[in-house]
Design a protein around this motif. Structure first.
Motif, PDB file in Angstrom:
ATOM      1  N   ILE A 301       0.345  -1.146  -0.391  1.00 58.91           N
ATOM      2  CA  ILE A 301      -0.197   0.513  -0.167  1.00 58.91           C
ATOM      3  C   ILE A 301       1.188   1.251   0.107  1.00 58.91           C
ATOM      4  CG2 ILE A 301      -1.697   1.509   1.575  1.00 58.91           C
ATOM      5  CD1 ILE A 301      -3.040  -1.280   2.246  1.00 58.91           C
ATOM      6  N   LEU A 302       2.043   0.884   1.047  1.00 57.81           N
ATOM      7  CA  LEU A 302       3.010   2.495   1.004  1.00 57.81           C
ATOM      8  C   LEU A 302       3.302   2.854  -0.690  1.00 57.81           C
ATOM      9  CD1 LEU A 302       4.156   2.413   4.848  1.00 57.81           C
ATOM     10  CD2 LEU A 302       2.722   3.801   3.552  1.00 57.81           C
ATOM     11  N   MET A 303       4.090   1.578  -1.116  1.00 58.40           N
ATOM     12  CA  MET A 303       4.653   1.502  -1.807  1.00 58.40           C
ATOM     13  C   MET A 303       3.870   2.097  -3.522  1.00 58.40           C
ATOM     14  SD  MET A 303       7.995   1.332  -3.841  1.00 58.40           S
ATOM     15  CE  MET A 303       8.094   0.023  -2.292  1.00 58.40           C
ATOM     16  N   GLU A 304       2.534   1.530  -3.334  1.00 60.07           N
ATOM     17  CA  GLU A 304       1.255   1.968  -4.169  1.00 60.07           C
ATOM     18  C   GLU A 304       0.777   3.313  -4.350  1.00 60.07           C
ATOM     19  OE1 GLU A 304      -3.038   1.021  -5.930  1.00 60.07           O
ATOM     20  OE2 GLU A 304      -1.883  -0.242  -4.628  1.00 60.07           O
ATOM     21  N   SER A 305       0.654   3.171  -2.852  1.00 70.80           N
ATOM     22  CA  SER A 305       0.709   5.337  -2.575  1.00 70.80           C
ATOM     23  C   SER A 305       1.813   6.076  -2.448  1.00 70.80           C
ATOM     24  CB  SER A 305       0.198   5.555  -1.463  1.00 70.80           C
ATOM     25  OG  SER A 305      -0.921   4.539  -0.677  1.00 70.80           O
ATOM     26  N   SER A 306       3.361   6.298  -3.086  1.00 75.69           N
ATOM     27  CA  SER A 306       4.327   6.810  -2.840  1.00 75.69           C
ATOM     28  C   SER A 306       4.069   6.753  -4.780  1.00 75.69           C
ATOM     29  CB  SER A 306       5.545   5.956  -2.561  1.00 75.69           C
ATOM     30  OG  SER A 306       6.808   6.753  -3.137  1.00 75.69           O
ATOM     31  N   ARG A 383      -0.531  27.437  -7.836  1.00 74.40           N
ATOM     32  CA  ARG A 383       0.501  26.821  -7.144  1.00 74.40           C
ATOM     33  C   ARG A 383      -0.366  26.483  -5.748  1.00 74.40           C
ATOM     34  NH1 ARG A 383       4.481  31.960  -7.625  1.00 74.40           N
ATOM     35  NH2 ARG A 383       5.502  31.070  -9.636  1.00 74.40           N
ATOM     36  N   ASN A 384      -1.610  27.446  -4.973  1.00 70.70           N
ATOM     37  CA  ASN A 384      -2.137  26.743  -4.358  1.00 70.70           C
ATOM     38  C   ASN A 384      -2.323  25.361  -4.341  1.00 70.70           C
ATOM     39  OD1 ASN A 384      -1.621  29.198  -2.457  1.00 70.70           O
ATOM     40  ND2 ASN A 384      -3.146  29.794  -3.059  1.00 70.70           N
ATOM     41  N   VAL A 385      -3.485  25.181  -5.323  1.00 73.96           N
ATOM     42  CA  VAL A 385      -3.693  23.559  -6.130  1.00 73.96           C
ATOM     43  C   VAL A 385      -2.576  22.510  -5.541  1.00 73.96           C
ATOM     44  CG1 VAL A 385      -5.171  22.110  -7.919  1.00 73.96           C
ATOM     45  CG2 VAL A 385      -5.756  24.706  -6.961  1.00 73.96           C
ATOM     46  N   SER A 386      -1.620  22.345  -6.264  1.00 75.59           N
ATOM     47  CA  SER A 386      -0.129  22.070  -6.132  1.00 75.59           C
ATOM     48  C   SER A 386       0.140  21.946  -4.895  1.00 75.59           C
ATOM     49  CB  SER A 386       0.421  22.307  -6.938  1.00 75.59           C
ATOM     50  OG  SER A 386      -0.109  22.771  -8.468  1.00 75.59           O
ATOM     51  N   ARG A 387      -0.256  23.019  -4.000  1.00 76.90           N
ATOM     52  CA  ARG A 387       0.275  23.295  -2.065  1.00 76.90           C
ATOM     53  C   ARG A 387      -0.224  21.928  -1.829  1.00 76.90           C
ATOM     54  NH1 ARG A 387       0.737  27.423  -1.632  1.00 76.90           N
ATOM     55  NH2 ARG A 387       2.843  27.980  -1.702  1.00 76.90           N
ATOM     56  N   ARG A 388      -1.655  22.609  -2.081  1.00 74.01           N
ATOM     57  CA  ARG A 388      -2.242  21.363  -1.376  1.00 74.01           C
ATOM     58  C   ARG A 388      -2.711  20.260  -1.462  1.00 74.01           C
ATOM     59  NH1 ARG A 388      -5.794  26.270  -1.747  1.00 74.01           N
ATOM     60  NH2 ARG A 388      -7.088  24.906  -3.366  1.00 74.01           N
ATOM     61  N   PHE A 389      -2.282  20.011  -2.894  1.00 73.52           N
ATOM     62  CA  PHE A 389      -2.542  18.295  -3.687  1.00 73.52           C
ATOM     63  C   PHE A 389      -1.123  17.489  -2.653  1.00 73.52           C
ATOM     64  CE2 PHE A 389      -1.254  15.206  -6.356  1.00 73.52           C
ATOM     65  CZ  PHE A 389      -2.608  14.825  -6.737  1.00 73.52           C
ATOM     66  N   PHE A 390      -0.140  18.379  -2.898  1.00 69.43           N
ATOM     67  CA  PHE A 390       1.205  17.710  -1.866  1.00 69.43           C
ATOM     68  C   PHE A 390       0.641  17.539  -1.093  1.00 69.43           C
ATOM     69  CE2 PHE A 390       2.780  18.522  -6.194  1.00 69.43           C
ATOM     70  CZ  PHE A 390       3.519  17.521  -6.695  1.00 69.43           C
ATOM     71  N   ASN A 391       0.458  18.152  -0.568  1.00 70.07           N
ATOM     72  CA  ASN A 391       0.182  18.421   1.331  1.00 70.07           C
ATOM     73  C   ASN A 391      -0.462  17.097   1.755  1.00 70.07           C
ATOM     74  OD1 ASN A 391       2.116  20.000   1.908  1.00 70.07           O
ATOM     75  ND2 ASN A 391       0.353  21.541   2.285  1.00 70.07           N
ATOM     76  N   LYS A 392      -1.930  16.823   0.531  1.00 69.13           N
ATOM     77  CA  LYS A 392      -2.476  16.125   0.876  1.00 69.13           C
ATOM     78  C   LYS A 392      -2.468  14.851   1.312  1.00 69.13           C
ATOM     79  CE  LYS A 392      -7.285  14.019  -0.194  1.00 69.13           C
ATOM     80  NZ  LYS A 392      -8.378  14.667  -1.311  1.00 69.13           N
ATOM     81  N   HIS A 393      -1.938  14.402   0.062  1.00 69.84           N
ATOM     82  CA  HIS A 393      -1.258  12.869  -0.102  1.00 69.84           C
ATOM     83  C   HIS A 393       0.014  12.585   0.718  1.00 69.84           C
ATOM     84  CE1 HIS A 393      -3.997  13.194  -3.958  1.00 69.84           C
ATOM     85  NE2 HIS A 393      -3.294  11.957  -3.833  1.00 69.84           N
TER      86      HIS A 393
END
Length: 457
Positions: A301-306, A383-393
């Motif tokens: 799961i961790l590998m797939e999520s990464s 940029r904000n959308v990208s930052r929130r996306f990366f922070n969420k995942h």
């Protein structure tokens, strides 16, 4: 009126019997009693029973003289696997004798062991057919065998070598598994064996909820010693017993009816202990497999999520560049359109151009400023959308890692928590304990045993 003497009467009977049975004849009978003297002679009581009522319909005394018994007994034992004993049917060659003092008797000259073997097989088949017709033959074999047979009710003679072998094998297993076994003594051979074992089963039935399985064991012996395990009443009790029965009565060649109806049959008492140990091995391997599969699943799961996060990141950057390029093209096209319109206006009306040149410059500058501001807002928004996306995942990935750590039993114990067990079972509620119970407390490293003194609700 003058009568004859008793001696004369017996003498006449003897004479008539000698004339009527001058030759030896073959007779079928069941041995009711058998007694061998110190001189080597064998005295028997022969009977015949009604097949339906089991009532004795005939009886006779018989003798095997010492010189004949020395030949017949080993011959019969070698052929049938058992010695001459009460309760078996025989085909014997006899001569009819009548003594004035002792009366009528049979003198046994020969014996046919094949008849006894056939009668034993016939009786065995009749018992099997009867159990099947009653629908009980497969009842114990159909019981679900416990995954971990930890508590064992043991039926055996306490002095039997097989009992000692079983206990030694069970308690000194290489894996260190702990078993709880209770001996229920019983007579394991002879005429009293069936009743003794059945009575022992009734004792165990009173403690049915305590035990996981019943094990019946005995040491080696002759075939005749195993006759009791072909008994209908004993087989019926075992077939209908509510706990799985393991039969290990110590014979390599023959299969008794008890073996057939038992949930598990093994050849020897040692093999019975090995079977129980194997059950623990299989359970341990199964749980180790579950643990390995769990860890591997979390890692997958961790590998797939990464991998998915990396793929999304790779897709996002080109998308932003594409949007920016599209906006730049639109801006360039707008500029070209404005320039073209201005030139057209200049060509068509220089006066109008001069009149509105100032307004046009202001309008163009304002339009350019607005487009530039829209472009800057869009870039900031992306940029904000990208930052929130990366922070969420990234947060989801951290949660996955933290969940895997929390699920590890060793980490739970290392945090200071302990597991309390009683009789091998985890205690989840105080109602499971009573004063005087022995409990085991497991820590991250090692365990302790203690006794419950006081229980507080």
């Amino acid at each position: 009126m003058k009568g004859i003497s008793l001696y004369q009467l017996n003498n006449q009977i003897k004479s008539h019997l000698s004339n009527a049975f001058s030759d030896e004849i073959w007779v079928v009978a069941e041995i009711s009693e058998l007694r061998q003297t110190q001189t080597g002679h064998c005295y028997l009581e022969l009977i015949e029973k009604d097949e339906n009522t089991d009532q004795i319909t005939a009886k006779a005394r018989a003798t095997i003289w010492a010189y004949t018994f020395r030949m017949l007994n080993p011959y019969f034992k070698t052929s049938t696997g058992q010695t001459l004993t009460s309760g078996i049917k025989v085909l014997i060659k006899v001569s009819i004798e009548f003594q004035e003092i002792y009366g009528y008797s049979l003198n046994i000259k020969d014996i046919d062991p094949t008849y006894t073997l056939g009668d034993m097989a016939r009786r065995k088949k009749e018992v099997i057919d009867r159990l099947k017709q009653e629908g009980v033959f497969d009842m114990n074999r159909d019981l679900l065998f416990p995954e971990i047979p930890k508590t064992i009710a043991l039926i055996s003679s306490p002095t039997a070598a097989g009992y000692e072998d079983f206990v030694d094998q069970l308690e000194n297993n290489a894996q260190g598994y702990k078993f709880h076994h209770k001996l229920f003594p019983a007579i394991m051979q002879g005429n009293q064996a069936e009743a003794s074992i059945i009575a022992t089963l009734e004792k165990i039935y009173a403690y049915e909820d305590i035990f996981d399985v019943v094990v019946i064991i005995r040491g080696g012996g002759s075939t005749s010693d195993l006759n009791c395990f072909d008994n209908y009443d004993l087989a019926q009790n075992i077939a209908q017993f509510p706990l799985p029965v393991i039969s290990g009565i110590g014979h390599e060649r023959d299969e008794s009816i008890v073996d057939m109806v038992a949930n598990v049959k093994v050849k020897t008492p040692t093999a019975a202990a090995e079977f129980l140990i194997d059950c623990f091995d299989e359970c341990e391997s199964y749980h180790e497999g579950l643990q390995e599969n769990f860890v591997a699943g979390i890692q997958d799961i961790l590998m797939e999520s990464s991998d998915r996060l990396q793929q999304l990141s790779q897709k996002f950057t080109p998308l932003v560049h594409q949007i920016l390029a599209s906006k730049n093209n639109q801006l360039n096209m707008l500029r070209q359109s404005i320039i073209s319109s201005g030139k057209s206006l200049l060509r068509n009306s220089k006066h109008q151009l001069q009149s509105f040149s100032f307004d046009l410059k202001l309008g163009i500058k304002h339009q350019l400023d607005m487009e530039q501001m829209n472009l800057n807002q869009f870039i900031l928004k992306q940029r904000n959308v990208s930052r929130r996306f990366f922070n969420k995942h990234r947060h989801q990935l951290e949660l996955f890692e933290q969940s895997a750590k929390y699920a590890d039993p060793e980490n739970i114990l290392k945090k200071g928590y302990t597991l309390t067990l009683s009789k091998g079972k985890i205690i989840k509620d105080i109602s499971q304990l009573k004063e005087g119970d022995i409990i085991e407390t497991k820590f991250a490293k090692g365990s302790t045993e203690s006794q419950v003194k006081v229980i507080k609700e």
